[in-house]
Scaffold this motif. Sequence first.
Motif, short mmCIF file in Angstrom:
data_model
loop_
_atom_site.label_atom_id
_atom_site.label_comp_id
_atom_site.label_asym_id
_atom_site.label_seq_id
_atom_site.Cartn_x
_atom_site.Cartn_y
_atom_site.Cartn_z
N UNK A 114 -5.78 -2.72 -19.14
CA UNK A 114 -5.13 -2.73 -17.89
C UNK A 114 -6.23 -3.34 -16.80
N UNK A 115 -5.99 -4.40 -16.15
CA UNK A 115 -6.91 -4.55 -15.13
C UNK A 115 -6.04 -4.88 -13.68
N UNK A 116 -6.68 -4.07 -12.81
CA UNK A 116 -5.91 -4.27 -11.28
C UNK A 116 -7.08 -5.17 -10.52
N UNK A 117 -6.47 -5.70 -9.38
CA UNK A 117 -6.96 -6.27 -8.28
C UNK A 117 -6.13 -6.03 -7.22
N UNK A 118 -6.83 -5.52 -6.27
CA UNK A 118 -6.19 -4.96 -5.01
C UNK A 118 -6.96 -5.38 -3.57
N UNK A 119 -6.31 -5.53 -2.57
CA UNK A 119 -6.68 -5.72 -1.17
C UNK A 119 -5.93 -4.78 -0.25
#
Length: 201
Positions: A4-9
């Motif tokens: 699993x890969x996350x990208x958040x701002x």
Amino acid sequence: KINTVYAQYQNHIGKFTYRIGVKSTWRTQSYQDLTYNNNYILPLLYLSYKLKNGSLQLLSSSGINYPAISTLSENMTIVIPGLMKQGNPNVKATMEWGPIFRYTYNDAMLYLQVALYGIYNDKVITPYYYWTTVNDKRSIVSTYENGSFYWRYGTGYYLQFKPFKNEVLKLMVGGGFERVGGRLMTCMEDASQSKIRLIMI
């Protein structure tokens, strides 16, 4: 095996806090000579407004329901005489998503959380039945298929009360309500290929 890969701002404007992002999940299932690979991309959303003693929150809920290997395997097993079980390799993983609205209140004596939610499933896994003949005897085979859709909505609450404003004594209560519906198809197929479908709404 799951990767699993996350990208958040995340940022805030005054009393508002927001977080947006995306989650990518890659899953490999292996059993004997069966291998299944799935890749899904899910959005992430979180909004919060700060109150004097709490907050109002809106967030997205999303997830993936993977069929078990036994649900996919075509190996046939006898449950009881006259009833057999077999997987279906064509069953697909299902995705769930929906909003959650949450209110929280917190002070020295009281903590309260109330939530409202609605979750939608795009192709829920449902039972499927058909007739077959084994050793000149008629038997029912139980297997699986993807239904049309499924949804659930409801509310939940949690209350914690501290009469002495410390951890010496805490009174807690929680509960909720949920309703389920959708179009779930269960099929009975006989040797002539005619089908009976039970559609529940």
